[in-house]
Scaffold this active site. Sequence first.
Site, PDB file in Angstrom:
ATOM      1  N   GLY A   1      -0.663   3.916   5.996  1.00  0.00           N
ATOM      2  CA  GLY A   1      -0.440   4.177   4.575  1.00  0.00           C
ATOM      3  C   GLY A   1       0.922   4.777   4.280  1.00  0.00           C
TER       4      GLY A   1
ATOM      5  N   LEU B   1       5.272   1.754   6.453  1.00  0.00           N
ATOM      6  CA  LEU B   1       5.959   1.231   7.641  1.00  0.00           C
ATOM      7  C   LEU B   1       5.188   0.057   8.253  1.00  0.00           C
ATOM      8  CD1 LEU B   1       7.191   4.581   9.263  1.00  0.00           C
ATOM      9  CD2 LEU B   1       8.490   2.982   7.856  1.00  0.00           C
TER      10      LEU B   1
ATOM     11  N   GLU C   1      -3.685 -10.691   5.594  1.00  0.00           N
ATOM     12  CA  GLU C   1      -3.439  -9.473   4.810  1.00  0.00           C
ATOM     13  C   GLU C   1      -3.884  -9.691   3.362  1.00  0.00           C
ATOM     14  OE1 GLU C   1      -1.330  -6.535   5.732  1.00  0.00           O
ATOM     15  OE2 GLU C   1      -1.519  -5.681   3.720  1.00  0.00           O
TER      16      GLU C   1
ATOM     17  N   ASP D   1       6.860  -8.566   6.396  1.00  0.00           N
ATOM     18  CA  ASP D   1       6.375  -7.570   7.353  1.00  0.00           C
ATOM     19  C   ASP D   1       5.860  -8.236   8.626  1.00  0.00           C
ATOM     20  OD1 ASP D   1       6.865  -6.079   5.102  1.00  0.00           O
ATOM     21  OD2 ASP D   1       4.762  -5.702   4.633  1.00  0.00           O
TER      22      ASP D   1
HETATM   23  C1  GLA Z   1       5.255  -5.105   0.917  1.00  0.00           C
HETATM   24  C2  GLA Z   1       4.900  -6.581   1.160  1.00  0.00           C
HETATM   25  C3  GLA Z   1       6.139  -7.374   1.554  1.00  0.00           C
HETATM   26  C4  GLA Z   1       7.290  -7.154   0.590  1.00  0.00           C
HETATM   27  C5  GLA Z   1       7.485  -5.663   0.308  1.00  0.00           C
HETATM   28  C6  GLA Z   1       8.495  -5.416  -0.774  1.00  0.00           C
HETATM   29  O1  GLA Z   1       5.658  -4.516   2.114  1.00  0.00           O
HETATM   30  O2  GLA Z   1       3.928  -6.695   2.180  1.00  0.00           O
HETATM   31  O3  GLA Z   1       5.814  -8.744   1.658  1.00  0.00           O
HETATM   32  O4  GLA Z   1       7.081  -7.868  -0.604  1.00  0.00           O
HETATM   33  O5  GLA Z   1       6.280  -5.019  -0.049  1.00  0.00           O
HETATM   34  O6  GLA Z   1       9.742  -5.851  -0.374  1.00  0.00           O
END
Ligand code: GLA
Length: 380
Positions: free
Chosen positions: A125, A128, A163, A175
């Site tokens: 949370g 990261l 996700e 991510d």
């Molecule tokens: C979250 C989402 C990413 C991206 C960021 C903002 O981390 O999982 O896909 O959109 O927000 O840059």
Amino acid sequence: MDGRATRVEAALGGPRGVHWFRAPGRVNLMGDHTDYNEGFVLPVAIDRDCLIGIRPRRDGRIVVRSLDLPPEEGVVVIAADGSDEPAGIEPFWGRYVAGVVRELARCGRPPVGADAALSSTVPRGSGLSSSAALEVACAVSLSELAGLVLPPTELAAACQRAEQAATGVPCGIMDQLVSLTGRAGAALLIDCRSLEGRPVPVPPRLAILAVHSGLPRALVDSAYAERRAACEAAAAQLGLRALRDASPSDVADDPFARHVVSESRRVLDTARAISAGNIEGLGRIFAASHASLRDDYQVSTPELDALVDALVEAGAVGARLTGAGFGGCVVALVRSDDVEEVTRHAVARYRVRTGLRPTPFLCRAVDGAGRPTIADRGAD
Ligand code: GLA
């Protein structure tokens, strides 16, 4: 061998036949809310990861144990054929695992059962990407066990869909893709249309500091979906496939779209400035990015603004909120020699101004997911 691997091994009842994998969290240096607009991003895979040990099991079930949770919340059992609906799984973290199992089954994974245990050093949370690290660790290990070979971009897309199924948030691919394909010592310049990535080495004299604001992320799910929908509507209005294709003059009167277009350019500018060692330039680009996220995209909070100010006043090269916003982390580039002093001063200033307790994470850029070294396995 000690630390996490010992605990994982013990949870699996011994070392025999255990396959090991690790998948890192990430911090994004530049380019937020650009990935789902097919723009550019510049994330770094960091030296905090999800470590998983796994071996096959014969009854068609996938049993995953998290050693980071109390025993009553720490086990999930999922059908290996992907027939479980992720949104129905309890405890909540099992939804990510079920999402991965379902998406891999759709990609052709045979229904091989598994016993797995994992432990993560990515704080949950915090912004990261602890969930991306969990998904990718599950995806690479479950693929290997069943002999499924997918290109990293397809595996990342499967984890992204997992996700989305687990949380209902229409996230982008950044991510998961950097957790899979990050490079040691470098940020990854990703074109979120072609999904091609190019490493941009970060010189050792620049340190990457993520600082958690101490403010839990609030509103982020609904606001994220709203922003994404607004971007798609803006692109449609312009007759474009995505805001990636818009020019600054196309979006001059639309603050959300203006952010996306300017931010995507800042990614390319940042990559150039890092390669050229242009410290002043980096400071200007980071300041412009934070202002754009705050004023145009409206995903900052007074606390994140205060933390960015405190870091810059304490001598950081540049600082900005990172990730989705509405709480979570900011990222700063700091001259390596100054890290301790900048961190100390910024933390003190921020505490006085907000009463919140920030948590600094000095981040090293590491390789994306793979087999852990002995040192990785021992790291707590
Ligand atoms: C979250 C989402 C990413 C991206 C960021 C903002 O981390 O999982 O896909 O959109 O927000 O840059």
